[in-house]
Design a protein around this motif. Structure first.
Motif, PDB file in Angstrom:
ATOM      1  N   THR A  31      38.825  32.630-119.896  1.00  0.00           N
ATOM      2  CA  THR A  31      37.762  33.422-119.269  1.00  0.00           C
ATOM      3  C   THR A  31      37.977  33.496-117.758  1.00  0.00           C
ATOM      4  O   THR A  31      37.849  34.569-117.155  1.00  0.00           O
ATOM      5  N   ASP A  88      36.748  32.642-125.202  1.00  0.00           N
ATOM      6  CA  ASP A  88      35.471  33.321-124.989  1.00  0.00           C
ATOM      7  C   ASP A  88      35.644  34.354-123.882  1.00  0.00           C
ATOM      8  O   ASP A  88      35.361  34.089-122.729  1.00  0.00           O
ATOM      9  N   ASN A  89      36.173  35.536-124.226  1.00  0.00           N
ATOM     10  CA  ASN A  89      36.376  36.543-123.198  1.00  0.00           C
ATOM     11  C   ASN A  89      36.455  37.926-123.823  1.00  0.00           C
ATOM     12  O   ASN A  89      36.631  38.084-125.024  1.00  0.00           O
ATOM     13  N   GLU A 140      41.029  35.630-117.000  1.00  0.00           N
ATOM     14  CA  GLU A 140      40.718  37.039-117.252  1.00  0.00           C
ATOM     15  C   GLU A 140      39.926  37.637-116.095  1.00  0.00           C
ATOM     16  O   GLU A 140      40.206  38.747-115.631  1.00  0.00           O
ATOM     17  N   ARG A 141      38.915  36.892-115.620  1.00  0.00           N
ATOM     18  CA  ARG A 141      38.124  37.388-114.491  1.00  0.00           C
ATOM     19  C   ARG A 141      38.975  37.549-113.237  1.00  0.00           C
ATOM     20  O   ARG A 141      38.778  38.486-112.449  1.00  0.00           O
TER      21      ARG A 141
END
Length: 622
Positions: A138, A484-485, A141-142
């Motif tokens: 997560t 979780d993404n 990814e951000r």
């Protein structure tokens, strides 16, 4: 007979009622309720033809037009054809209509995009600051999203003109995507200037399939009407019972205060027996009663209950044979339209089940994959695979056409195009083609790396990020990563063989022999087989076993019902209505269930079907 004639006369008066609203001097707005098979499109066309006779000269004189918004390109083409390609009418989808109105405001679009990017960057930065673990997927990814959006913001001033194609890939640096166009249109329409422009261009705005039109757009248009009710006629054509997509305005028919409400009650499509079932389905929804046309035949309807474990291909052939015997209609042997509950059922049967289930489990892609609007899939299905196909089939003209359209070497304003560049394109397509071997097809990541390495085709932002994300993960492969993404579903899809994307593309292009209830709304077929299987559909939005009281309602269903929220049963009933109402002559409903005998008892009790119309199939016997 007298009653039917009376209803027919009332239906014919609907045209006059609508025409009284489409009045240049005294405009009024309306919502025409039109159930299945009521001739909605015919009414729309007839009304527009009369409007052209009455106001055509005046509208032409002042350079004004009548706007008609439809849900699909196919519907646009149908209406344009029926109106004999008259220049007086601007017929388009909501995306095309929105872009036509905003495209001239390039400076304002740039400001909107700038603010949107700044807000996104600010939100991402806040989340990064709060993050406790910088090694999660997560977090990574951000970071990649931040990098991507910051780069876009930095390059924003270099964009001279934004472009958009309602049917294109929209992956170039200066293109807007579909959702952006609608958001910008909604935002701009809040301003009096844009309202005046719209009304000046289109004193009459008619929206077909209004129940499934994007709710934010509908709300903006309703506000426009409220502020300018004496200057524009807005006409809505639709049926809330046929609302399929979740992004429509679910309470549309309840907020149109002061609007006229013409209604059509004839059903010119369905046989009498099916019309009776349709009326039963609506009985506790809105109470609309339809009447079959005098020329409609009686028709045949049967519901076959089968064990979930039975051989489905064999049983469906058997049912076609049984329907042939019942109807004496040879079409049941060789010309049957099969409709399935959800795309997942077709996916399992046609070989793209994993692709579909991964994307459908994601909030980001759930609606897009059902509507064929997954940009990443379109990138492969409309660009990469056709290029490879043209190369392998030695279709030089097609290959040149596709390369000129998609390759950067042809599309970045490079005037010094030469043989070396053409050779580079050939080598790039050859490299893509070589990714296929006799043993297996490549996965999405294999193809993306070739494209990225050769800088051949502009990748959609999401594919740029997910490719970089996977490479970044190699540095963290020994760490525990949170799964979780936003890109988890996309990663899974790109690890599948590209053949699944290819099969999905063929299915969405209606080249695979299956159609869904959602996809055939507005269409009609002489013989329909409605195939229902909750376990195969694997969805949570619909449940036929709950609809037929085979399965009990969940606590969530009960709570939603008490709170006045939409329930699974309501959604499923609408879907069932759409499916049943496609049939012009006869209808076979095939329900796979764990308990056929119990299902029969519950279905007969519902009153939707007679006892003799409900059959239980055991061991491939009627």
């Amino acid at each position: 007979m007298a009653r039917i004639q009376e209803i027919q006369n009332k239906d014919n008066e609907v045209n006059n009622e609508i025409l009284s609203c489409l009045n240049m001097k005294n405009p009024q707005s309306f919502f025409m309720l039109a159930g299945a098979g009521s001739g909605k499109t015919r009414t729309l066309v007839e009304v527009l033809e009369e409007v052209e006779k009455r106001y055509g000269e005046e509208l032409y004189l002042y350079g004004r037009k009548i706007a008609v918004i439809t849900y699909t390109n196919a519907a646009c083409n149908e209406i344009i054809s029926r109106l004999k390609n008259s220049d007086l009418f601007s017929v388009s989808t909501i995306h095309s209509f929105s872009w036509r109105l905003i495209c001239s405001f390039q400076r304002d679009i740039k400001n909107y995009v700038r603010i949107e990017l700044e807000n996104d960057i600010d939100e991402l930065q806040k989340k990064q600051v709060k993050a406790h673990n910088t090694t999660t997927k997560t977090y990574i990814e951000r970071e990649l999203k931040l990098k991507n959006k910051s780069k876009k913001l930095m390059n924003l001033d270099s964009i001279k003109k934004f472009i958009y194609s309602p049917d294109g890939d929209n992956t170039s640096k200066n293109s807007l995507n579909h959702s952006q166009v609608l958001k910008i249109f909604v935002k701009f329409l809040e301003e009096p200037l844009m309202q005046r422009i719209l009304i000046r261009m289109y004193p009459m705005l008619l929206i077909d399939e209004c129940q499934d039109t994007n709710k934010h757009v509908m709300e903006a248009i309703l506000k426009l009407q409220e502020s300018n009710s004496d200057r524009i006629s807005i006409g809505l054509f639709g049926d809330m019972m046929q609302r399929i997509y979740s992004d429509g305005k679910h309470d549309l028919n309840k907020v149109l205060h002061g609007w006229k409400s013409p209604m059509k009650q004839m059903n010119y499509r369905c046989p009498k027996r099916i019309v009776r079932t349709l009326n039963k389905l609506r009985e506790d929804v809105d109470g609309l009663v339809q009447y079959p046309n005098d020329r409609n035949e009686e028709g045949v309807i049967r519901i076959f209950l089968c064990s979930s474990s039975i051989n489905k291909i064999d049983v469906e052939k058997l049912i076609c044979s049984e329907m042939h015997s019942l109807t004496s209609d040879d079409g049941w042997i060789n010309s049957v339209q099969s409709l399935i509950l959800e795309h997942q059922m077709a996916a399992e049967r046609l070989g793209f089940g994993e692709f579909y289930s991964h994307l459908h489990s994601s909030n980001k892609y759930k609606n897009k994959v059902t509507e064929g609007k997954v940009v990443e899939a379109k990138f492969f299905g409309e660009q990469v695979l056709p290029l490879v196909g043209a190369y392998k089939n030695d279709e030089k003209y097609e290959l040149a056409k596709l390369a000129k359209k998609y390759f950067k070497q042809f599309n970045e304003g490079k005037e010094d195009l030469n043989v070396n560049r053409i050779q580079y394109v050939k080598e790039s397509v050859e490299a893509l083609s070589n990714a296929w071997t006799e043993a297996h097809a490549p996965n999405g990541f294999d193809l993306l790396r070739i494209i990225k390495e050769r800088d051949a085709i502009q990748l959609p932002d999401s594919l740029e990020i997910v490719l970089e994300l996977q490479d970044e993960q190699k540095e963290y492969q020994n760490d525990e990563l949170e799964i979780d993404n936003d890109f988890e579903a996309l990663e899974k899809v790109l690890n599948l063989e590209i053949t699944q994307v290819e099969k999905y593309t063929k299915y969405m292009n209606e080249e695979a022999g299956f159609a869904t209830h959602q996809g055939v709304k507005g269409l009609e077929y002489p013989r329909v087989m409605l195939i229902i299987n909750d376990s195969e559909a694997r969805g949570f939005m619909f449940s036929y076993e709950k609809l037929f009281s085979i399965k009990e309602r969940s606590d969530t269903d009960i709570r939603n019902e008490k709170e006045g929220k939409e329930t699974t049963i309501e959604r499923t009933k609408r879907l069932f209505y759409v499916g049943c109402s496609r049939a012009e002559k006869s209808l076979a409903i095939v329900l796979y269930t764990s308990n056929p005998e119990e299902a029969k008892e519950n279905i007969v009790t519902s009153g939707w079907f007679n006892t003799e119309e409900v059959r239980v199939l055991n061991n491939l016997s009627i």
